[in-house]
Design an enzyme around this catalytic site. Structure first.
Site, PDB file in Angstrom:
ATOM      1  N   GLU A 114       0.833  -1.215   0.000  1.00 22.84           N
ATOM      2  CA  GLU A 114       0.000   0.000   0.000  1.00 22.84           C
ATOM      3  C   GLU A 114       0.859   1.252   0.000  1.00 22.84           C
ATOM      4  O   GLU A 114       1.846   1.340   0.739  1.00 22.84           O
ATOM      5  CB  GLU A 114      -0.900  -0.036   1.240  1.00 22.84           C
ATOM      6  CG  GLU A 114      -2.311   0.374   0.964  1.00 22.84           C
ATOM      7  CD  GLU A 114      -3.033  -0.541  -0.016  1.00 22.84           C
ATOM      8  OE1 GLU A 114      -3.129  -0.178  -1.206  1.00 22.84           O
ATOM      9  OE2 GLU A 114      -3.514  -1.595   0.414  1.00 22.84           O
ATOM     10  N   HIS A 115       0.467   2.196  -0.826  1.00 20.37           N
ATOM     11  CA  HIS A 115       1.166   3.483  -0.962  1.00 20.37           C
ATOM     12  C   HIS A 115       2.628   3.300  -1.390  1.00 20.37           C
ATOM     13  O   HIS A 115       3.483   4.114  -1.049  1.00 20.37           O
ATOM     14  CB  HIS A 115       1.071   4.296   0.342  1.00 20.37           C
ATOM     15  CG  HIS A 115      -0.328   4.806   0.590  1.00 20.37           C
ATOM     16  ND1 HIS A 115      -0.783   6.001   0.090  1.00 20.37           N
ATOM     17  CD2 HIS A 115      -1.378   4.244   1.233  1.00 20.37           C
ATOM     18  CE1 HIS A 115      -2.043   6.178   0.446  1.00 20.37           C
ATOM     19  NE2 HIS A 115      -2.437   5.123   1.137  1.00 20.37           N
ATOM     20  N   THR A 116       2.860   2.237  -2.078  1.00 26.64           N
ATOM     21  CA  THR A 116       4.198   2.014  -2.635  1.00 26.64           C
ATOM     22  C   THR A 116       4.261   2.423  -4.102  1.00 26.64           C
ATOM     23  O   THR A 116       5.333   2.704  -4.612  1.00 26.64           O
ATOM     24  CB  THR A 116       4.581   0.525  -2.524  1.00 26.64           C
ATOM     25  OG1 THR A 116       3.474  -0.240  -2.999  1.00 26.64           O
ATOM     26  CG2 THR A 116       4.896   0.137  -1.103  1.00 26.64           C
ATOM     27  N   ASP A 117       3.108   2.456  -4.789  1.00 27.58           N
ATOM     28  CA  ASP A 117       3.175   2.584  -6.258  1.00 27.58           C
ATOM     29  C   ASP A 117       3.694   3.943  -6.719  1.00 27.58           C
ATOM     30  O   ASP A 117       4.478   4.013  -7.663  1.00 27.58           O
ATOM     31  CB  ASP A 117       1.849   2.197  -6.945  1.00 27.58           C
ATOM     32  CG  ASP A 117       0.639   3.010  -6.534  1.00 27.58           C
ATOM     33  OD1 ASP A 117       0.746   3.845  -5.609  1.00 27.58           O
ATOM     34  OD2 ASP A 117      -0.434   2.814  -7.160  1.00 27.58           O
ATOM     35  N   GLY A 168     -16.630   4.620  -3.325  1.00 24.93           N
ATOM     36  CA  GLY A 168     -16.185   5.227  -2.064  1.00 24.93           C
ATOM     37  C   GLY A 168     -15.709   4.197  -1.054  1.00 24.93           C
ATOM     38  O   GLY A 168     -15.575   4.486   0.127  1.00 24.93           O
ATOM     39  N   GLY A 218     -12.886   2.279  -1.556  1.00 24.42           N
ATOM     40  CA  GLY A 218     -11.465   1.978  -1.743  1.00 24.42           C
ATOM     41  C   GLY A 218     -11.234   0.751  -2.605  1.00 24.42           C
ATOM     42  O   GLY A 218     -10.169   0.130  -2.531  1.00 24.42           O
ATOM     43  N   LEU A 219     -12.223   0.369  -3.413  1.00 29.10           N
ATOM     44  CA  LEU A 219     -12.051  -0.797  -4.295  1.00 29.10           C
ATOM     45  C   LEU A 219     -11.822  -0.350  -5.735  1.00 29.10           C
ATOM     46  O   LEU A 219     -11.947  -1.115  -6.675  1.00 29.10           O
ATOM     47  CB  LEU A 219     -13.261  -1.731  -4.194  1.00 29.10           C
ATOM     48  CG  LEU A 219     -13.504  -2.294  -2.790  1.00 29.10           C
ATOM     49  CD1 LEU A 219     -14.787  -3.103  -2.750  1.00 29.10           C
ATOM     50  CD2 LEU A 219     -12.324  -3.148  -2.324  1.00 29.10           C
ATOM     51  N   SER A 255     -13.355   1.902  -7.849  1.00 30.85           N
ATOM     52  CA  SER A 255     -14.402   2.044  -8.856  1.00 30.85           C
ATOM     53  C   SER A 255     -14.011   3.109  -9.873  1.00 30.85           C
ATOM     54  O   SER A 255     -14.330   3.006 -11.053  1.00 30.85           O
ATOM     55  CB  SER A 255     -15.724   2.415  -8.188  1.00 30.85           C
ATOM     56  OG  SER A 255     -15.573   3.612  -7.455  1.00 30.85           O
ATOM     57  N   ASP A 270      -3.905   0.530  -9.760  1.00 33.03           N
ATOM     58  CA  ASP A 270      -5.297   0.168 -10.024  1.00 33.03           C
ATOM     59  C   ASP A 270      -5.562  -0.009 -11.516  1.00 33.03           C
ATOM     60  O   ASP A 270      -6.204  -0.963 -11.948  1.00 33.03           O
ATOM     61  CB  ASP A 270      -6.235   1.234  -9.443  1.00 33.03           C
ATOM     62  CG  ASP A 270      -5.964   1.487  -7.967  1.00 33.03           C
ATOM     63  OD1 ASP A 270      -5.311   0.652  -7.339  1.00 33.03           O
ATOM     64  OD2 ASP A 270      -6.402   2.538  -7.462  1.00 33.03           O
TER      65      ASP A 270
HETATM   66  C1  GLA Z   1      -5.172   4.546  -4.342  1.00 29.59           C
HETATM   67  C2  GLA Z   1      -4.350   4.914  -5.570  1.00 29.59           C
HETATM   68  C3  GLA Z   1      -3.314   3.832  -5.865  1.00 29.59           C
HETATM   69  C4  GLA Z   1      -2.480   3.520  -4.625  1.00 29.59           C
HETATM   70  C5  GLA Z   1      -3.385   3.262  -3.423  1.00 29.59           C
HETATM   71  C6  GLA Z   1      -2.617   3.077  -2.157  1.00 29.59           C
HETATM   72  O1  GLA Z   1      -5.948   3.430  -4.605  1.00 29.59           O
HETATM   73  O2  GLA Z   1      -5.187   5.071  -6.686  1.00 29.59           O
HETATM   74  O3  GLA Z   1      -2.506   4.242  -6.945  1.00 29.59           O
HETATM   75  O4  GLA Z   1      -1.574   4.538  -4.368  1.00 29.59           O
HETATM   76  O5  GLA Z   1      -4.312   4.300  -3.239  1.00 29.59           O
HETATM   77  O6  GLA Z   1      -1.820   1.953  -2.227  1.00 29.59           O
END
Ligand code: GLA
Length: 452
Positions: A57-60, A152, A154-155, A157, A201
Protein backbone atom coordinates in the site's frame (compact mmCIF):
# COMPACT_ATOMS: atom_id res chain seq x y z
CA UNK A 1 -31.55 -8.95 -29.07
CA UNK A 2 -28.98 -11.52 -28.05
CA UNK A 3 -30.18 -15.04 -27.44
CA UNK A 4 -30.18 -15.49 -23.62
CA UNK A 5 -28.42 -18.86 -23.75
CA UNK A 6 -25.76 -17.56 -26.11
CA UNK A 7 -25.24 -14.60 -23.84
CA UNK A 8 -24.74 -16.88 -20.82
CA UNK A 9 -22.20 -18.94 -22.80
CA UNK A 10 -20.34 -15.79 -23.82
CA UNK A 11 -20.20 -14.50 -20.23
CA UNK A 12 -19.31 -17.78 -18.51
CA UNK A 13 -15.59 -17.60 -19.32
CA UNK A 14 -15.45 -14.16 -17.73
CA UNK A 15 -17.64 -14.54 -14.65
CA UNK A 16 -17.83 -18.32 -14.15
CA UNK A 17 -20.86 -20.39 -15.07
CA UNK A 18 -22.69 -19.78 -11.77
CA UNK A 19 -22.62 -16.00 -12.08
CA UNK A 20 -23.10 -15.87 -15.84
CA UNK A 21 -26.88 -16.17 -15.66
CA UNK A 22 -27.37 -13.09 -13.51
CA UNK A 23 -24.69 -11.25 -15.45
CA UNK A 24 -26.58 -12.07 -18.67
CA UNK A 25 -29.65 -10.38 -17.16
CA UNK A 26 -27.54 -7.37 -16.27
CA UNK A 27 -26.07 -7.16 -19.78
CA UNK A 28 -29.49 -7.57 -21.40
CA UNK A 29 -30.91 -4.76 -19.31
CA UNK A 30 -27.96 -2.50 -20.13
CA UNK A 31 -28.32 -3.18 -23.87
CA UNK A 32 -32.02 -2.36 -23.72
CA UNK A 33 -31.38 0.85 -21.77
CA UNK A 34 -28.70 1.87 -24.23
CA UNK A 35 -31.04 1.46 -27.20
CA UNK A 36 -33.85 3.24 -25.43
CA UNK A 37 -31.58 6.20 -24.78
CA UNK A 38 -29.57 6.37 -28.01
CA UNK A 39 -31.71 4.47 -30.53
CA UNK A 40 -31.23 1.11 -32.26
CA UNK A 41 -27.98 0.04 -33.88
CA UNK A 42 -24.78 -1.81 -33.09
CA UNK A 43 -23.21 -1.40 -29.66
CA UNK A 44 -19.79 -2.37 -28.37
CA UNK A 45 -19.49 -3.69 -24.83
CA UNK A 46 -16.57 -3.24 -22.44
CA UNK A 47 -15.88 -4.04 -18.82
CA UNK A 48 -13.19 -3.24 -16.25
CA UNK A 49 -12.89 -4.71 -12.74
CA UNK A 50 -12.36 -3.11 -9.34
CA UNK A 51 -9.56 -4.42 -7.19
CA UNK A 52 -8.60 -5.41 -3.72
CA UNK A 53 -4.95 -4.98 -2.87
CA UNK A 54 -3.54 -7.99 -1.02
CA UNK A 55 -0.41 -6.18 0.08
CA UNK A 56 1.74 -3.22 -1.05
CA UNK A 57 0.00 0.00 0.00
CA UNK A 58 1.17 3.48 -0.96
CA UNK A 59 4.20 2.01 -2.63
CA UNK A 60 3.18 2.58 -6.26
CA UNK A 61 3.83 6.33 -6.47
CA UNK A 62 7.22 5.53 -4.97
CA UNK A 63 8.00 3.07 -7.79
CA UNK A 64 7.68 0.14 -5.39
CA UNK A 65 5.88 -3.22 -5.39
CA UNK A 66 2.16 -3.98 -5.19
CA UNK A 67 0.00 -7.11 -5.29
CA UNK A 68 -3.62 -6.42 -6.26
CA UNK A 69 -6.38 -8.83 -7.28
CA UNK A 70 -9.14 -8.04 -9.80
CA UNK A 71 -12.45 -8.70 -8.05
CA UNK A 72 -15.76 -9.90 -9.43
CA UNK A 73 -17.30 -6.42 -9.26
CA UNK A 74 -16.85 -4.37 -12.38
CA UNK A 75 -17.93 -1.43 -14.46
CA UNK A 76 -19.88 -2.38 -17.55
CA UNK A 77 -19.73 0.19 -20.32
CA UNK A 78 -21.59 0.21 -23.63
CA UNK A 79 -20.43 2.48 -26.42
CA UNK A 80 -21.25 3.49 -29.96
CA UNK A 81 -19.20 5.93 -32.06
CA UNK A 82 -20.78 9.28 -32.86
CA UNK A 83 -20.29 11.17 -36.10
CA UNK A 84 -19.25 14.28 -34.15
CA UNK A 85 -16.62 14.88 -31.48
CA UNK A 86 -18.89 14.74 -28.43
CA UNK A 87 -18.84 12.19 -25.64
CA UNK A 88 -22.30 11.59 -24.15
CA UNK A 89 -22.45 9.77 -20.83
CA UNK A 90 -25.55 8.16 -19.46
CA UNK A 91 -25.49 6.28 -16.17
CA UNK A 92 -27.98 3.50 -15.37
CA UNK A 93 -28.21 5.07 -11.92
CA UNK A 94 -30.48 7.91 -12.79
CA UNK A 95 -29.39 9.99 -9.82
CA UNK A 96 -26.35 10.76 -11.98
CA UNK A 97 -27.85 12.99 -14.70
CA UNK A 98 -26.58 12.54 -18.29
CA UNK A 99 -23.61 14.68 -19.26
CA UNK A 100 -21.71 15.42 -22.43
CA UNK A 101 -18.42 17.10 -23.25
CA UNK A 102 -16.25 17.72 -26.31
CA UNK A 103 -13.36 15.52 -27.35
CA UNK A 104 -10.31 17.72 -27.00
CA UNK A 105 -6.77 17.77 -25.71
CA UNK A 106 -8.13 20.25 -23.13
CA UNK A 107 -11.49 18.95 -21.98
CA UNK A 108 -13.34 21.40 -19.70
CA UNK A 109 -13.83 19.88 -16.27
CA UNK A 110 -17.03 19.39 -14.29
CA UNK A 111 -17.15 20.62 -10.67
CA UNK A 112 -14.67 18.86 -8.35
CA UNK A 113 -15.87 15.42 -7.34
CA UNK A 114 -18.17 14.94 -10.35
CA UNK A 115 -17.99 11.37 -11.69
CA UNK A 116 -17.61 12.53 -15.28
CA UNK A 117 -14.19 13.99 -14.49
CA UNK A 118 -12.71 10.49 -14.71
CA UNK A 119 -14.09 10.18 -18.23
CA UNK A 120 -12.98 13.70 -19.14
CA UNK A 121 -9.45 12.99 -17.94
CA UNK A 122 -9.26 9.85 -20.07
CA UNK A 123 -10.60 11.51 -23.20
CA UNK A 124 -8.22 14.43 -22.78
CA UNK A 125 -5.18 12.19 -22.21
CA UNK A 126 -5.98 9.90 -25.16
CA UNK A 127 -6.65 12.91 -27.41
CA UNK A 128 -3.24 14.31 -26.48
CA UNK A 129 -1.62 10.96 -27.14
CA UNK A 130 -3.37 10.41 -30.49
CA UNK A 131 -2.42 13.82 -31.86
CA UNK A 132 -5.18 13.62 -34.49
CA UNK A 133 -8.90 14.43 -34.48
CA UNK A 134 -10.95 11.77 -32.72
CA UNK A 135 -14.66 11.01 -32.79
CA UNK A 136 -16.95 11.04 -29.83
CA UNK A 137 -19.23 8.29 -28.57
CA UNK A 138 -22.52 7.57 -26.90
CA UNK A 139 -21.89 5.74 -23.64
CA UNK A 140 -23.92 3.93 -21.04
CA UNK A 141 -22.20 3.17 -17.73
CA UNK A 142 -23.44 0.42 -15.43
CA UNK A 143 -21.66 0.31 -12.10
CA UNK A 144 -24.77 -0.43 -10.09
CA UNK A 145 -24.92 -2.86 -7.16
CA UNK A 146 -24.70 -5.77 -6.79
CA UNK A 147 -22.31 -6.27 -9.71
CA UNK A 148 -20.80 -2.81 -9.93
CA UNK A 149 -17.71 -1.83 -7.98
CA UNK A 150 -18.90 -0.31 -4.69
CA UNK A 151 -18.15 3.42 -4.73
CA UNK A 152 -16.19 5.23 -2.06
CA UNK A 153 -15.06 1.91 -0.57
CA UNK A 154 -11.46 1.98 -1.74
CA UNK A 155 -12.05 -0.80 -4.30
CA UNK A 156 -11.10 1.48 -7.15
CA UNK A 157 -14.40 2.04 -8.86
CA UNK A 158 -12.92 5.21 -10.35
CA UNK A 159 -10.06 3.39 -12.05
CA UNK A 160 -12.49 0.75 -13.32
CA UNK A 161 -14.51 3.55 -14.89
CA UNK A 162 -11.41 5.20 -16.36
CA UNK A 163 -10.14 1.94 -17.80
CA UNK A 164 -13.51 0.87 -19.26
CA UNK A 165 -13.90 4.28 -20.84
CA UNK A 166 -10.35 4.25 -22.21
CA UNK A 167 -10.88 0.81 -23.75
CA UNK A 168 -14.07 2.02 -25.43
CA UNK A 169 -12.70 5.36 -26.58
CA UNK A 170 -9.57 3.74 -28.01
CA UNK A 171 -11.68 1.08 -29.76
CA UNK A 172 -14.13 3.45 -31.43
CA UNK A 173 -11.19 5.53 -32.66
CA UNK A 174 -9.03 2.61 -33.82
CA UNK A 175 -6.31 3.57 -31.37
CA UNK A 176 -4.30 0.62 -30.26
CA UNK A 177 -1.92 0.69 -27.33
CA UNK A 178 -0.05 -2.06 -25.52
CA UNK A 179 -1.91 -2.66 -22.26
CA UNK A 180 0.89 -1.44 -20.01
CA UNK A 181 0.97 1.80 -21.98
CA UNK A 182 -2.80 2.23 -21.75
CA UNK A 183 -2.48 1.69 -17.98
CA UNK A 184 0.06 4.50 -17.83
CA UNK A 185 -2.22 6.78 -19.85
CA UNK A 186 -5.15 5.97 -17.55
CA UNK A 187 -2.99 6.70 -14.50
CA UNK A 188 -2.02 10.09 -15.90
CA UNK A 189 -5.64 10.68 -16.92
CA UNK A 190 -6.73 10.33 -13.28
CA UNK A 191 -4.43 13.18 -12.26
CA UNK A 192 -7.02 15.33 -14.02
CA UNK A 193 -9.22 14.83 -10.96
CA UNK A 194 -6.54 16.25 -8.65
CA UNK A 195 -5.23 13.07 -6.98
CA UNK A 196 -1.60 12.18 -7.67
CA UNK A 197 -2.26 8.44 -7.71
CA UNK A 198 0.04 5.64 -8.78
CA UNK A 199 -0.45 3.02 -11.49
CA UNK A 200 -1.55 0.01 -9.45
CA UNK A 201 -5.30 0.17 -10.02
CA UNK A 202 -5.28 0.87 -13.75
CA UNK A 203 -2.55 -1.66 -14.42
CA UNK A 204 -4.43 -4.33 -12.52
CA UNK A 205 -7.71 -3.57 -14.31
CA UNK A 206 -5.88 -4.09 -17.61
CA UNK A 207 -3.48 -6.93 -16.80
CA UNK A 208 -4.97 -9.09 -14.03
CA UNK A 209 -5.44 -12.83 -14.52
CA UNK A 210 -8.18 -15.08 -13.09
CA UNK A 211 -7.31 -16.98 -9.88
CA UNK A 212 -4.14 -14.94 -9.39
CA UNK A 213 -2.86 -11.86 -7.64
CA UNK A 214 -0.75 -9.59 -9.80
CA UNK A 215 2.70 -8.80 -8.48
CA UNK A 216 3.76 -5.57 -10.14
CA UNK A 217 7.00 -3.70 -9.93
CA UNK A 218 5.66 -0.20 -10.57
CA UNK A 219 9.01 1.12 -11.72
CA UNK A 220 8.90 1.13 -15.52
CA UNK A 221 11.84 -0.33 -17.39
CA UNK A 222 13.64 2.05 -19.75
CA UNK A 223 11.43 0.84 -22.64
CA UNK A 224 8.24 1.64 -20.68
CA UNK A 225 7.32 -1.98 -19.90
CA UNK A 226 6.92 -3.36 -16.37
CA UNK A 227 8.06 -6.44 -14.49
CA UNK A 228 5.12 -8.58 -13.35
CA UNK A 229 4.50 -12.00 -11.83
CA UNK A 230 1.23 -13.82 -11.24
CA UNK A 231 0.85 -15.36 -7.79
CA UNK A 232 -1.70 -18.20 -7.57
CA UNK A 233 -4.62 -17.98 -5.13
CA UNK A 234 -5.31 -21.57 -4.06
CA UNK A 235 -8.91 -22.85 -4.13
CA UNK A 236 -8.74 -23.76 -0.44
CA UNK A 237 -8.68 -20.07 0.56
CA UNK A 238 -10.97 -17.12 0.05
CA UNK A 239 -10.52 -13.39 0.09
CA UNK A 240 -13.16 -11.57 2.07
CA UNK A 241 -13.72 -7.86 1.71
CA UNK A 242 -15.24 -6.07 4.69
CA UNK A 243 -16.42 -2.53 4.06
CA UNK A 244 -16.00 -0.22 7.04
CA UNK A 245 -18.63 2.07 5.52
CA UNK A 246 -16.38 5.02 6.37
CA UNK A 247 -15.53 7.47 3.67
CA UNK A 248 -13.23 10.21 4.83
CA UNK A 249 -14.12 13.60 3.38
CA UNK A 250 -10.60 14.59 2.59
CA UNK A 251 -9.01 11.44 1.22
CA UNK A 252 -7.62 13.43 -1.70
CA UNK A 253 -5.96 15.98 0.58
CA UNK A 254 -4.55 13.33 2.92
CA UNK A 255 -3.40 11.20 0.00
CA UNK A 256 -1.59 14.09 -1.67
CA UNK A 257 0.01 14.93 1.68
CA UNK A 258 1.44 11.39 1.85
CA UNK A 259 2.79 11.80 -1.70
CA UNK A 260 4.40 15.04 -0.56
CA UNK A 261 5.91 13.40 2.54
CA UNK A 262 7.51 10.75 0.34
CA UNK A 263 8.85 13.40 -2.02
CA UNK A 264 10.34 15.22 0.94
CA UNK A 265 12.04 11.94 1.84
CA UNK A 266 13.44 11.72 -1.67
CA UNK A 267 14.79 15.29 -1.50
CA UNK A 268 16.50 14.60 1.84
CA UNK A 269 18.00 11.28 0.75
CA UNK A 270 19.22 12.83 -2.49
CA UNK A 271 21.73 14.83 -0.46
CA UNK A 272 23.41 11.52 0.38
CA UNK A 273 22.55 9.46 -2.70
CA UNK A 274 22.42 11.85 -5.67
CA UNK A 275 20.70 9.44 -8.10
CA UNK A 276 17.56 9.02 -6.00
CA UNK A 277 14.39 10.06 -7.83
CA UNK A 278 11.90 7.82 -5.95
CA UNK A 279 11.99 6.04 -2.61
CA UNK A 280 12.46 2.83 -4.56
CA UNK A 281 16.04 3.92 -5.21
CA UNK A 282 17.04 3.36 -1.58
CA UNK A 283 15.47 -0.08 -1.27
CA UNK A 284 18.87 -1.80 -1.39
CA UNK A 285 20.20 0.28 1.54
CA UNK A 286 19.57 -1.19 5.01
CA UNK A 287 16.88 0.64 6.93
CA UNK A 288 19.27 1.11 9.86
CA UNK A 289 21.48 3.22 7.57
CA UNK A 290 18.58 5.29 6.23
CA UNK A 291 16.75 6.01 9.47
CA UNK A 292 19.30 8.45 10.98
CA UNK A 293 19.28 10.49 7.76
CA UNK A 294 15.56 11.22 7.97
CA UNK A 295 14.00 13.82 10.29
CA UNK A 296 10.97 12.74 12.22
CA UNK A 297 9.08 15.90 11.29
CA UNK A 298 10.00 18.73 8.92
CA UNK A 299 8.19 21.31 6.81
CA UNK A 300 8.53 22.03 3.12
CA UNK A 301 9.50 25.56 4.03
CA UNK A 302 12.44 24.37 6.14
CA UNK A 303 13.63 22.03 3.39
CA UNK A 304 13.47 24.84 0.84
CA UNK A 305 15.32 27.20 3.17
CA UNK A 306 18.05 24.57 3.37
CA UNK A 307 18.29 24.76 -0.42
CA UNK A 308 16.73 21.36 -1.12
CA UNK A 309 14.82 20.90 -4.36
CA UNK A 310 11.52 19.26 -3.47
CA UNK A 311 8.96 18.22 -6.06
CA UNK A 312 5.80 19.73 -4.62
CA UNK A 313 2.21 18.49 -4.75
CA UNK A 314 -0.57 21.01 -5.37
CA UNK A 315 -2.60 21.79 -2.28
CA UNK A 316 0.06 21.03 0.36
CA UNK A 317 0.94 24.19 2.31
CA UNK A 318 4.64 24.91 3.01
CA UNK A 319 4.18 24.92 6.79
CA UNK A 320 2.38 21.58 7.13
CA UNK A 321 4.36 19.13 9.30
CA UNK A 322 5.70 16.29 7.15
CA UNK A 323 6.31 13.05 9.09
CA UNK A 324 9.05 11.90 6.80
CA UNK A 325 10.82 9.19 8.79
CA UNK A 326 7.76 7.11 9.59
CA UNK A 327 6.36 7.44 6.05
CA UNK A 328 9.59 6.31 4.45
CA UNK A 329 9.84 3.46 6.95
CA UNK A 330 6.42 2.24 5.88
CA UNK A 331 7.29 2.35 2.19
CA UNK A 332 10.67 0.68 2.69
CA UNK A 333 9.34 -2.14 4.89
CA UNK A 334 6.23 -2.59 2.74
CA UNK A 335 8.35 -3.23 -0.33
CA UNK A 336 10.19 -5.94 1.60
CA UNK A 337 6.86 -7.47 2.63
CA UNK A 338 5.45 -7.53 -0.89
CA UNK A 339 8.46 -9.39 -2.19
CA UNK A 340 8.20 -11.83 0.72
CA UNK A 341 4.48 -12.23 0.00
CA UNK A 342 5.17 -13.17 -3.61
CA UNK A 343 7.74 -15.75 -2.51
CA UNK A 344 5.29 -17.15 0.08
CA UNK A 345 2.50 -17.50 -2.47
CA UNK A 346 4.79 -19.10 -5.00
CA UNK A 347 5.61 -21.83 -2.48
CA UNK A 348 1.98 -22.07 -1.33
CA UNK A 349 2.74 -20.75 2.15
CA UNK A 350 -0.50 -18.88 2.76
CA UNK A 351 0.08 -18.76 6.52
CA UNK A 352 3.14 -16.62 5.95
CA UNK A 353 1.22 -14.41 3.54
CA UNK A 354 -1.29 -13.88 6.35
CA UNK A 355 1.44 -12.88 8.81
CA UNK A 356 2.78 -10.38 6.30
CA UNK A 357 -0.70 -8.92 5.90
CA UNK A 358 -0.96 -8.28 9.63
CA UNK A 359 2.45 -6.64 9.62
CA UNK A 360 1.48 -4.52 6.64
CA UNK A 361 -1.61 -3.40 8.48
CA UNK A 362 0.37 -2.39 11.55
CA UNK A 363 2.76 -0.39 9.40
CA UNK A 364 -0.10 1.30 7.53
CA UNK A 365 -1.72 2.20 10.86
CA UNK A 366 1.32 3.31 12.87
CA UNK A 367 3.80 4.60 10.29
CA UNK A 368 1.56 5.74 7.45
CA UNK A 369 -1.38 6.67 9.71
CA UNK A 370 -4.12 5.75 7.27
CA UNK A 371 -6.34 3.62 9.51
CA UNK A 372 -9.45 4.53 11.52
CA UNK A 373 -11.48 3.02 14.37
CA UNK A 374 -13.81 1.03 12.13
CA UNK A 375 -10.94 -0.54 10.18
CA UNK A 376 -9.27 -1.42 13.49
CA UNK A 377 -12.43 -3.13 14.70
CA UNK A 378 -12.55 -5.24 11.54
CA UNK A 379 -8.88 -6.24 11.58
CA UNK A 380 -8.76 -7.05 15.28
CA UNK A 381 -12.05 -8.97 15.13
CA UNK A 382 -10.86 -10.96 12.11
CA UNK A 383 -7.62 -11.81 13.85
CA UNK A 384 -9.43 -13.67 16.62
CA UNK A 385 -11.60 -15.80 14.35
CA UNK A 386 -10.77 -19.42 13.51
CA UNK A 387 -9.76 -19.93 9.88
CA UNK A 388 -8.45 -16.39 9.37
CA UNK A 389 -4.83 -16.23 8.21
CA UNK A 390 -4.39 -12.49 7.76
CA UNK A 391 -6.22 -9.17 7.51
CA UNK A 392 -5.32 -5.62 6.67
CA UNK A 393 -6.79 -2.36 5.44
CA UNK A 394 -6.68 -2.19 1.66
CA UNK A 395 -6.57 0.75 -0.73
CA UNK A 396 -5.75 4.33 0.09
CA UNK A 397 -7.07 4.10 3.69
CA UNK A 398 -8.88 6.59 5.97
CA UNK A 399 -11.87 4.25 5.70
CA UNK A 400 -12.77 1.90 2.90
CA UNK A 401 -12.25 -1.83 3.20
CA UNK A 402 -10.32 -4.55 4.95
CA UNK A 403 -9.13 -7.62 3.03
CA UNK A 404 -9.15 -10.90 4.92
CA UNK A 405 -7.45 -14.13 3.90
CA UNK A 406 -9.47 -17.04 5.19
CA UNK A 407 -9.76 -20.80 4.80
CA UNK A 408 -12.60 -21.48 2.37
CA UNK A 409 -14.37 -23.77 4.83
CA UNK A 410 -14.49 -21.00 7.46
CA UNK A 411 -15.52 -18.16 5.14
CA UNK A 412 -19.25 -17.95 5.83
CA UNK A 413 -18.81 -18.25 9.62
CA UNK A 414 -16.18 -15.50 9.51
CA UNK A 415 -18.55 -13.21 7.60
CA UNK A 416 -21.23 -13.64 10.26
CA UNK A 417 -18.92 -13.26 13.25
CA UNK A 418 -17.32 -10.16 11.78
CA UNK A 419 -20.67 -8.53 11.23
CA UNK A 420 -21.73 -9.34 14.78
CA UNK A 421 -18.56 -7.97 16.31
CA UNK A 422 -18.64 -4.83 14.23
CA UNK A 423 -22.30 -4.32 15.11
CA UNK A 424 -21.52 -4.62 18.83
CA UNK A 425 -19.09 -1.70 18.60
CA UNK A 426 -20.44 0.56 15.84
CA UNK A 427 -24.18 -0.33 15.87
CA UNK A 428 -24.50 -1.06 12.20
CA UNK A 429 -23.89 -4.13 10.04
CA UNK A 430 -20.99 -3.76 7.64
CA UNK A 431 -21.02 -5.30 4.20
CA UNK A 432 -18.70 -8.29 4.07
CA UNK A 433 -18.40 -10.40 0.94
CA UNK A 434 -16.21 -13.09 -0.53
CA UNK A 435 -14.69 -12.11 -3.82
CA UNK A 436 -13.12 -14.17 -6.52
CA UNK A 437 -10.22 -13.17 -8.67
CA UNK A 438 -11.39 -12.51 -12.21
CA UNK A 439 -9.37 -11.49 -15.23
CA UNK A 440 -8.57 -8.10 -16.68
CA UNK A 441 -11.03 -5.78 -18.36
CA UNK A 442 -11.54 -5.60 -22.09
CA UNK A 443 -14.09 -5.69 -24.85
CA UNK A 444 -16.76 -8.33 -24.28
CA UNK A 445 -17.56 -10.11 -27.49
CA UNK A 446 -21.24 -10.86 -27.31
CA UNK A 447 -22.83 -13.12 -29.88
CA UNK A 448 -25.27 -10.47 -31.10
CA UNK A 449 -24.64 -6.92 -30.13
CA UNK A 450 -27.23 -5.15 -32.21
CA UNK A 451 -30.26 -3.82 -30.42
CA UNK A 452 -33.74 -4.47 -31.62
C1 GLA B 1 -5.17 4.55 -4.34
C2 GLA B 1 -4.35 4.91 -5.57
C3 GLA B 1 -3.31 3.83 -5.86
C4 GLA B 1 -2.48 3.52 -4.63
C5 GLA B 1 -3.39 3.26 -3.42
C6 GLA B 1 -2.62 3.08 -2.16
O1 GLA B 1 -5.95 3.43 -4.60
O2 GLA B 1 -5.19 5.07 -6.69
O3 GLA B 1 -2.51 4.24 -6.94
O4 GLA B 1 -1.57 4.54 -4.37
O5 GLA B 1 -4.31 4.30 -3.24
O6 GLA B 1 -1.82 1.95 -2.23
Amino acid sequence: MADPQELVSALSPIYGSDLAVSQAERYTRALALFCRRYGPGPVRVFRAPGRVNLIGEHTDYNHGFVMPVAIDRDILLLARPRPDATVCLYNVETRFPPVSFPVSSRVPSAPAGHWSNYARGVVQRLAQEAGRPLRGMDVLVDGEAPWGVPRGSGLSSSSALSVALALAFAAVNDLSFPRHHLARLCQEAEWYTGTRGGIMDQFNALLARPHHALFLDTRPRPDGTYTTAYAPLPEAYRLLVADSGVHHDNVRGEYNLRVMECRAGVAILRQHFPDVTHLRDVQHIPWSALEPLLPEVVTLQTLQEQGLVVETVPGVAPDVPLRVRARVRHVWTENVRVQAALAAMERGDMAHLGTLMYEAHRSARDDYEISCAELETLVSAARELPGVLGARLTGAGWGGCVVILVEASAASAVVERLQERFYAVHHRVPEVFACRALGAGGEVNLPEKACI
